[in-house]
Design a protein around this motif. Structure first.
Motif, PDB file in Angstrom:
ATOM      1  N   GLY A  22       0.882  -0.623  -0.020  1.00 11.70           N
ATOM      2  CA  GLY A  22      -0.236  -0.515  -0.326  1.00 11.70           C
ATOM      3  C   GLY A  22       0.833   1.236   0.166  1.00 11.70           C
ATOM      4  N   VAL A  23       2.757   0.954   0.763  1.00 13.32           N
ATOM      5  CA  VAL A  23       2.726   2.504   0.939  1.00 13.32           C
ATOM      6  C   VAL A  23       3.072   2.790  -0.772  1.00 13.32           C
ATOM      7  N   ALA A  24       3.907   1.489  -1.238  1.00 14.95           N
ATOM      8  CA  ALA A  24       4.179   1.597  -2.661  1.00 14.95           C
ATOM      9  C   ALA A  24       3.700   2.385  -3.848  1.00 14.95           C
ATOM     10  N   GLN A  25       2.426   1.832  -3.754  1.00 16.25           N
ATOM     11  CA  GLN A  25       1.281   1.906  -3.572  1.00 16.25           C
ATOM     12  C   GLN A  25       1.166   3.653  -4.235  1.00 16.25           C
ATOM     13  N   TYR A  26       0.426   4.385  -2.948  1.00 18.63           N
ATOM     14  CA  TYR A  26       0.951   5.844  -2.382  1.00 18.63           C
ATOM     15  C   TYR A  26       1.528   6.518  -3.177  1.00 18.63           C
ATOM     16  N   LEU A  27       3.570   5.935  -2.801  1.00 15.83           N
ATOM     17  CA  LEU A  27       4.026   6.731  -3.046  1.00 15.83           C
ATOM     18  C   LEU A  27       3.758   6.287  -5.047  1.00 15.83           C
ATOM     19  N   ASN A  28       3.364   5.414  -5.403  1.00 18.20           N
ATOM     20  CA  ASN A  28       3.777   5.269  -7.369  1.00 18.20           C
ATOM     21  C   ASN A  28       2.784   6.257  -7.212  1.00 18.20           C
ATOM     22  N   LYS A  29       1.906   6.837  -7.113  1.00 20.11           N
ATOM     23  CA  LYS A  29       0.343   7.465  -7.373  1.00 20.11           C
ATOM     24  C   LYS A  29       1.334   8.538  -6.861  1.00 20.11           C
ATOM     25  N   GLN A  30       2.102   9.425  -6.353  1.00 18.06           N
ATOM     26  CA  GLN A  30       2.407  10.103  -5.912  1.00 18.06           C
ATOM     27  C   GLN A  30       3.013  10.748  -7.119  1.00 18.06           C
ATOM     28  N   VAL A  31       4.021  10.010  -7.254  1.00 15.36           N
ATOM     29  CA  VAL A  31       5.250  10.294  -8.685  1.00 15.36           C
ATOM     30  C   VAL A  31       4.363  10.463  -9.563  1.00 15.36           C
ATOM     31  N   LEU A  32       3.451   9.579  -9.899  1.00 14.15           N
ATOM     32  CA  LEU A  32       2.642   9.783 -11.507  1.00 14.15           C
ATOM     33  C   LEU A  32       1.897  11.025 -11.695  1.00 14.15           C
ATOM     34  N   GLU A  33       1.391  11.379 -10.644  1.00  9.23           N
ATOM     35  CA  GLU A  33       0.430  13.017 -10.154  1.00  9.23           C
ATOM     36  C   GLU A  33       1.875  13.757  -9.938  1.00  9.23           C
ATOM     37  N   GLY A  34       2.948  13.939  -9.749  1.00  6.50           N
ATOM     38  CA  GLY A  34       3.335  15.259  -9.714  1.00  6.50           C
ATOM     39  C   GLY A  34       4.279  15.548  -8.800  1.00  6.50           C
ATOM     40  N   GLY A  35       3.431  14.725  -7.871  1.00  6.53           N
ATOM     41  CA  GLY A  35       3.564  15.612  -6.264  1.00  6.53           C
ATOM     42  C   GLY A  35       4.945  15.288  -5.683  1.00  6.53           C
TER      43      GLY A  35
END
Length: 134
Positions: free
Chosen positions: A70-83
């Protein structure tokens, strides 16, 4: 290692996630706590661990693997969204192994440093020392 301003530092252990952003400039590392985030701890871990029975991880280990995924999913999403433009991950060695299995290729490209150490619950100063020592 010089950590660029704005770099996100994720500190996790399979049960908790603490996020910091580097507000320092140049070689100065000044970590500022970011707001707590909700992690999907029902994410599917790799399931590749042998637990105490029938080659299945015990419930505690499965929960930790799910949290790490879940942490990896959150971090992946933040990277992909430019955060997240740059990332440092500090995690207990076992959780770090689980995290790596779920990194998106774009997250891997933004990853500056991984530190296999359990620092959740430690002070910001301890986290900064670990980054300086790496």
């Amino acid at each position: 290692m010089i950590i660029p301003q704005g770099t996100v530092v994720a500190v996790t252990d399979g049960e908790k996630l603490d996020l910091y952003r580097n507000a320092g400039t140049g070689s100065e590392l000044t970590l500022v706590a970011m707001p707590d985030v909700s992690v999907d701890d029902e994410a599917r871990g790799s399931g590749g661990r042998h637990g105490s029975s029938a080659a299945n991880p015990d419930e505690s280990q499965a929960a930790e693997d799910g949290f790490s995924a879940g942490v990896a999913q959150y971090l992946n999403k933040q990277v992909l969204e430019g955060g997240i433009d740059n990332l440092v991950v500090i995690s207990s060695p076992r959780s770090l192994g689980e995290l790596r299995k779920h990194y998106h290729k774009f997250l891997s490209a933004k990853l500056l440093l991984e530190i296999p150490k359990d620092l959740t619950g430690h002070s910001v100063e301890d986290v900064q020392k670990a980054v300086h020592a790496a």
